[in-house]
Every structure is written in structure tokens, then in C-alpha cells.
Design a protein around this motif. Structure first.
Motif, PDB file in Angstrom:
ATOM      1  N   ASP A 170      33.715  38.445  45.336  1.00 36.07           N
ATOM      2  CA  ASP A 170      32.967  39.349  46.013  1.00 36.07           C
ATOM      3  C   ASP A 170      32.211  40.271  45.163  1.00 36.07           C
ATOM      4  O   ASP A 170      30.849  40.555  45.360  1.00 36.07           O
ATOM      5  N   LEU A 171      32.893  40.842  44.430  1.00 38.16           N
ATOM      6  CA  LEU A 171      32.317  41.821  43.420  1.00 38.16           C
ATOM      7  C   LEU A 171      31.173  41.253  42.381  1.00 38.16           C
ATOM      8  O   LEU A 171      30.345  41.610  42.081  1.00 38.16           O
ATOM      9  N   PHE A 185      32.927  36.784  34.936  1.00 36.67           N
ATOM     10  CA  PHE A 185      33.878  37.989  35.423  1.00 36.67           C
ATOM     11  C   PHE A 185      34.947  37.594  36.524  1.00 36.67           C
ATOM     12  O   PHE A 185      35.874  38.246  36.304  1.00 36.67           O
ATOM     13  N   ASP A 186      34.541  36.391  36.986  1.00 39.00           N
ATOM     14  CA  ASP A 186      35.785  35.902  37.929  1.00 39.00           C
ATOM     15  C   ASP A 186      37.068  35.581  37.232  1.00 39.00           C
ATOM     16  O   ASP A 186      38.324  35.832  37.728  1.00 39.00           O
ATOM     17  N   ARG A 187      36.660  35.104  35.963  1.00 35.40           N
ATOM     18  CA  ARG A 187      37.855  34.869  35.134  1.00 35.40           C
ATOM     19  C   ARG A 187      39.111  35.809  34.839  1.00 35.40           C
ATOM     20  O   ARG A 187      40.150  35.568  34.521  1.00 35.40           O
ATOM     21  N   SER A 194      46.197  35.281  38.842  1.00 31.99           N
ATOM     22  CA  SER A 194      45.629  35.181  40.152  1.00 31.99           C
ATOM     23  C   SER A 194      44.251  34.530  40.329  1.00 31.99           C
ATOM     24  O   SER A 194      43.735  34.292  39.358  1.00 31.99           O
ATOM     25  N   SER A 195      43.974  34.413  41.492  1.00 33.23           N
ATOM     26  CA  SER A 195      42.534  33.828  42.111  1.00 33.23           C
ATOM     27  C   SER A 195      41.605  34.632  42.166  1.00 33.23           C
ATOM     28  O   SER A 195      41.618  35.602  43.019  1.00 33.23           O
ATOM     29  N   PRO A 196      40.499  34.567  41.475  1.00 34.84           N
ATOM     30  CA  PRO A 196      39.358  35.446  41.815  1.00 34.84           C
ATOM     31  C   PRO A 196      38.778  35.463  43.326  1.00 34.84           C
ATOM     32  O   PRO A 196      38.256  36.567  43.707  1.00 34.84           O
ATOM     33  N   TYR A 197      39.229  34.393  43.834  1.00 38.12           N
ATOM     34  CA  TYR A 197      38.592  34.370  45.329  1.00 38.12           C
ATOM     35  C   TYR A 197      39.501  35.116  46.365  1.00 38.12           C
ATOM     36  O   TYR A 197      39.236  35.258  47.466  1.00 38.12           O
ATOM     37  N   ASN A 439      47.407  37.777  44.498  1.00 38.55           N
ATOM     38  CA  ASN A 439      46.339  37.507  45.497  1.00 38.55           C
ATOM     39  C   ASN A 439      46.427  37.938  46.792  1.00 38.55           C
ATOM     40  O   ASN A 439      45.406  37.886  47.406  1.00 38.55           O
ATOM     41  N   SER A 440      47.163  39.154  46.990  1.00 43.15           N
ATOM     42  CA  SER A 440      47.206  39.838  48.104  1.00 43.15           C
ATOM     43  C   SER A 440      47.556  41.255  47.692  1.00 43.15           C
ATOM     44  O   SER A 440      48.528  41.493  46.942  1.00 43.15           O
ATOM     45  N   LEU A 441      47.152  42.182  48.356  1.00 39.67           N
ATOM     46  CA  LEU A 441      46.992  43.691  47.968  1.00 39.67           C
ATOM     47  C   LEU A 441      48.744  44.108  48.368  1.00 39.67           C
ATOM     48  O   LEU A 441      49.131  44.812  47.701  1.00 39.67           O
TER      49      LEU A 441
END
Ligand SMILES: Cc1cc2nc3c(=O)[nH]c(=O)nc-3n(C[C@H](O)[C@H](O)[C@H](O)COP(=O)(O)OP(=O)(O)OC[C@H]3O[C@@H](n4cnc5c(N)ncnc54)[C@H](O)[C@@H]3O)c2cc1C
Length: 493
Positions: A170-171, A185-187, A194-197, A439-441
């Protein structure tokens, strides 16, 4: 004097042991392998040397602080060298981008590849990362994990940014237009497996740190860092018992009172003369508790090929990324389908670009890493699968034209490691590199804390616990654990 046993001689284990010995505790280490370093390892073959784990150091100041705070000069042990190019990125249409670490060179390269407008987006992105870094550096990265640490005036004012549910992707979408920049930047989400998504935008601190503090490597190879820690253990008379695998524990009154080790896969030994236990791993259900194993949301693992080539590539840098065509699909494969991605992003590290001794003249040592899922019932790494995947990875590299013709013709030897080897060699949960994914906060709440909730004399250190994975954070984890133990035992050591 209180006696501490540390199980596991990874970075976090050795750093905790050294810091506590420096404070005056009596410390002994038990390690299942016949070498120290854990995921930081190295491999030699006929004139070639490879790092088998970490290849890039960020936050060099964290390592410098460790040496300083234990009364040493880092230069007497290791030489951290800044890289001129943090990473060279390749896309299938022939576009490349060099992430130079010198600011003017970086800007020139950035503007020439992506344009002026995107550069402004980059600066805005970094401001975001800076905000999260400044909010978390002292309160989170350098401290025990506590909710109240978030509750500073600034933290409360900006709480929406922390809990917004926005992902790294999203960022990227917010600040960049070019899909290539978004992918680049997702990488960074993969730095913690983790997954950038899925991973929170908070992890924009990862690129911020890399751009602010640069990209470093350790002269002579990353494994020099592990060797330095072993040497310092010797200087404090910390015995490292190799070939000792923790296989069981007993407890009474909420305290661990006995550790049972299997020695070199044969004899058993019980150790009960200790007051405090530190675990450098989170793979033991008796230590971590059942809840930890329930989610199955493990961080990524890796497929590694160490390859010796009889030719030197002119177009590779020390760190290189060859991107996949469809990044989102790649992460769906890894984290949802839990299968190795068909079209994969390939990381190639060539330490020989800096270290002339790492490969014979005219030859090159490649460490090839592809992110893969942790082990699950969805895929098993049989020999057949392993060699098929190797061929796919080679095809992918070939499609970028790194050498003229098929690179297979230039391969002298290759050595492959799969997630199954990660499990065997490091004992990490399902072969994952960082334990639970980010992947989750909520992961932050589910990771074993540095001070165990289950036993009053048990502590966790290393990349699977707070503050997270990667070499500098493991140094910080060792620091945090030693400080908690120091503060809880003020007059008794
Ligand atoms: C392929 C790869 C690439 C990476 N790249 C980078 C990078 O570029 N930069 C970076 O900063 N980080 C990188 N990392 C991550 C970094 O290597 C790790 O986060 C860090 O080294 C982990 O240290 P740790 O303290 O968690 O201990 P670990 O390395 O996990 O070591 C744990 C130790 O405990 C031992 N152990 C396990 N179970 C038992 C048992 N039952 N009894 C006794 N001993 C046991 C293991 O043998 C091991 O020695 C990479 C990791 C991998 C695998």
C-alpha cells in the motif's frame, strides 16, 4: 555467582552469553551442531568460499556498540566494509538500477532510470520510514517488547499509522507510480521473511535503515563475525559444548531445573547446575508453549544454490536481484499456496566481487537465493523436486543474459540447500528463517518474549524472538536479554 546456560550458539546466543559474562555471570553454551554461528555459516569447495547465510549487514553501528560495550575495539576482530552499490536490480525488459550508497550518485541513477517525479516520491517514502524508525529505535528495537513502550505522546498521536492495516505494498502504491519501483520497495518485506502484500507499512523502516546507514559486508566473509564471537567467548572462558542438542527439559515450581541433551546423536546428558536458561531457538514446544505453534504463519524459507563458475560476469554487482514478472503471484505461491514460486525472484550474491580469495582467478562464486515457503504438507523437497527447481532457477537466470549463452556450460559445481536442510541444520521451525512471519501485526504478540511467560528462569534470544530477524537485530536481542537478566538479578552475581 549465578550460572547461566545458553542453548544455541547462533548470533543471539553468543552475544547474550558474552554480554552476561562481561557483567560477571558464569556462562556455558550448548550447541547441537559441531560449529557455531547457526544461520551464519560458510562453505568451501576447491578454491571457492561462500557465505551460506547472511550476505549483507545494515545498522553497522549496532555491531560497533557491542564491541565497545564489552570493552573492545571492533577493528581488532572484524572489518566492516561499506559497499558502493547496495544492490543491482534487473528486470526482464533489460532495465537495471544500481542502488548506489553515495547520495549524489544514487540520485543521478534514480532520476535517469525512474525520473525526477518518482525521486520526490522516494524522498517522501523515506520520511515515512524515518518516522517509524525514530518511533521504534529506542522504545522497540533496543528494548524489551512492552505495549507501554508504544504509548509515548507521539506514539498515541500517531496511533492510526501503526494500526492502519496498510501494507508495505500500500505504501509503495502511495508513493510510486512505476511498477518497477513498487516491486523494488516491496522486496524489503522479504528481509524479515514476509509478504509485502500482508506485512505492515511499519516495515518501511527496513529500506530507511539501508538508505541511511548503507550496506556493509565483513572483510574475509560474513562468517568472520561468528568467528569473532567464538573468539570472545574464549576470552571470557565461556565453554561451547558442541554436538549437544537440547531434547527435553524438566521443571518444578515454574522454573526449568534440568536440560537433557543428546550428544552427537547418541548419549544423553542431563544438566541441572544452572540458575537461568537462555534459548537461542524457539523450536521446542515445552519451552515456547503450544499456542506458538498453532498459527502456522511461518516466515519464508529459502532455496539456495552455491555455484562455482569458470567465468567472471561483467554485469553483476556484489548483490543482485533478478525480478519475477508477477510479484503478487510469487507471494501468493509462497504464503497462500505454500509452494515454490514458478516464476521466482532470484538474489545473487557474489562476494568474489570484493574478496579476491573467494574464487580462483577468472572464476566466480555465486550464492543464489530464492524465497520459498517454510515446509508444509503442500510441498516436499524430494531430490527430484530439488533438481527440477534448480533447473527452473537456472532458466530464469539465463533469461537475463548474465553470461552469453547457457550458464550451465560455465558451472564447475553446485551445492543446493532446501528448506529441509534449514530445518536440519538450524532447527528452525519448519525450516523458516525467522520463525513466525511478520505478515500480521499480531505476530509481535505471538512471538516468544525475551523473558518467557511460561518459566521464570527462561529467556529467548535471536531472530525468532524480539526485536526480530537479521544479524543486527540478533545483536540487539542479545543485548536486551542480558539487560533484563542484569536488572532482575542486581545483587546476586
Ligand atoms: C539464507 C539466509 C540469508 C540471510 N541473509 C541475511 C542478510 O543478508 N542479512 C542479515 O542481517 N540477516 C540475514 N539472514 C538472517 C540471519 O542470518 C539470522 O537472523 C541470524 O543469523 C539468526 O541468528 P539467531 O541468533 O537467531 O540464531 P540461529 O542462527 O537461528 O542459531 C540458532 C542456533 O541454535 C542451535 N540449535 C537449534 N536447536 C537446538 C537444540 N535443540 N539444541 C541445541 N542447539 C540448537 C542451532 O544449531 C543454531 O546454531 C539470513 C538468513 C539465512 C538463512
Amino acid at each position: 555467582m549465578k550460572k547461566i546456560i545458553v542453548c544455541g550458539a547462533g548470533i543471539g546466543g553468543m552475544v547474550s552469553a558474552i554480554r552476561l559474562a562481561h557483567l560477571g555471570f558464569q556462562v556455558e553454551i550448548f550447541e547441537k551442531n559441531n560449529y557455531a554461528g547457526g544461520k551464519m555459516g560458510e562453505y568451501y569447495e576447491t578454491g571457492f568460499r561462500f557465505d551460506t547465510g547472511p550476505s549483507l549487514i545494515t545498522m553497522p553501528y549496532v555491531l560497533e556498540e557491542f564491541f565497545k560495550e564489552t570493552g573492545r575495539d571492533i577493528k581488532d576482530y572484524i572489518n566492516l566494509v561499506p559497499l558502493d552499490n547496495a544492490c543491482k536490480y534487473f528486470w526482464s525488459d533489460g532495465v537495471t538500477f544500481n542502488a548506489y550508497t553515495e547520495q549524489i550518485k544514487f540520485k543521478d541513477e534514480f532520476v535517469s532510470v525512474f525520473g525526477e517525479e518518482e525521486y520526490q516520491g522516494f524522498l517522501n517514502y523515506l520520511e515515512y520510514g524515518k518516522f517509524f524508525f525514530e518511533m521504534s529505535e529506542k522504545n522497540i528495537l533496543q528494548s524489551e517488547f512492552r505495549i507501554r513502550n508504544f504509548l509515548t505522546a507521539k506514539g498515541i498521536k500517531n496511533i492510526n499509522k501503526f494500526i492502519s492495516g496498510k501494507s508495505i505494498n500500500d505504501l509503495s502504491n502511495k508513493f510510486f507510480k512505476d511498477p518497477k519501483l513498487k516491486q523494488l520497495f516491496d522486496r524489503y518485506a522479504t528481509y524479515n521473511g514476509s509478504s509485502p502484500y500482508l506485512a505492515s507499512q511499519i516495515f518501511s523502516i527496513i529500506p530507511y535503515i539501508e538508505f541511511k546507514y548503507g550496506a556493509w559486508y565483513s572483510e574475509g566473509g560474513m562468517y568472520r563475525i561468528a568467528k569473532a564471537l567464538v573468539r570472545i567467548c574464549g576470552e571470557y572462558n565461556i565453554k561451547i559444548n558442541y554436538g549437544h542438542e537440547l531434547t527435553d527439559i524438566t521443571s518444578a515450581s515454574g522454573k526449568i531445573n534440568k536440560c537433557i541433551f543428546t550428544i552427537h546423536d547418541e548419549a544423553q546428558k542431563s544438566v541441572s547446575e544452572f540458575d537461568i536458561m537462555i534459548s537461542n531457538f524457539t523450536n521446542n514446544i515445552k519451552l515456547t508453549g503450544k499456542e506458538y505453534f498453532k498459527t502456522g504463519d511461518w516466515s519464508s524459507s529459502g532455496f539456495i544454490a552455491l555455484i562455482g563458475f569458470n567465468e567472471v560476469s561483467d554485469i553483476l554487482s556484489q548483490h543482485n536481484i533478478l525480478f519475477s514478472e508477477d510479484y503478487e503471484k510469487e507471494f501468493i505461491d509462497i504464503f497462500e499456496k505454500k509452494i515454490p514460486a514458478d516464476d521466482m525472484t532470484v538474489y545473487i550474491s557474489v562476494t568474489g566481487k570484493s574478496e579476491s580469495n573467494d574464487a580462483p582467478a577468472g572464476a566466480e562464486n555465486w550464492f543464489v537465493l530464492v524465497n520459498t515457503p517454510a515446509l508444509s504438507d503442500n510441498f516436499s523437497w524430494t531430490d527430484k523436486h530439488k533438481y527440477e527447481y534448480f533447473e527452473k532457477v537456472i532458466d530464469k537466470i539465463n533469461s537475463f543474459g548474465i553470461f552469453s549463452g547457457d550458464i550451465r556450460e560455465k558451472i564447475l559445481f553446485s551445492k543446493i540447500f532446501t528448506p529441509a536442510d534449514f530445518l536440519k541444520n538450524y532447527g528452525s521451525e519448519f525450516g523458516s528463517i525467522y520463525g513466525l512471519s511478520s505478515n500480521s501485526l499480531f505476530t509481535m504478540f505471538r512471538r516468544p518474549k525475551n523473558k518467557s511467560d511460561n518459566y521464570s528462569n527462561l529467556y529467548f534470544t535471536g531472530g525468532n524472538t524480539h526485536p526480530g530477524g537479521g544479524v543486527p537485530l540478533c545483536f540487539l536481542s542479545g543485548k536486551i536479554v542480558s539487560e533484563i537478566i542484569r536488572d532482575g538479578n542486581k545483587n546476586s552475581y
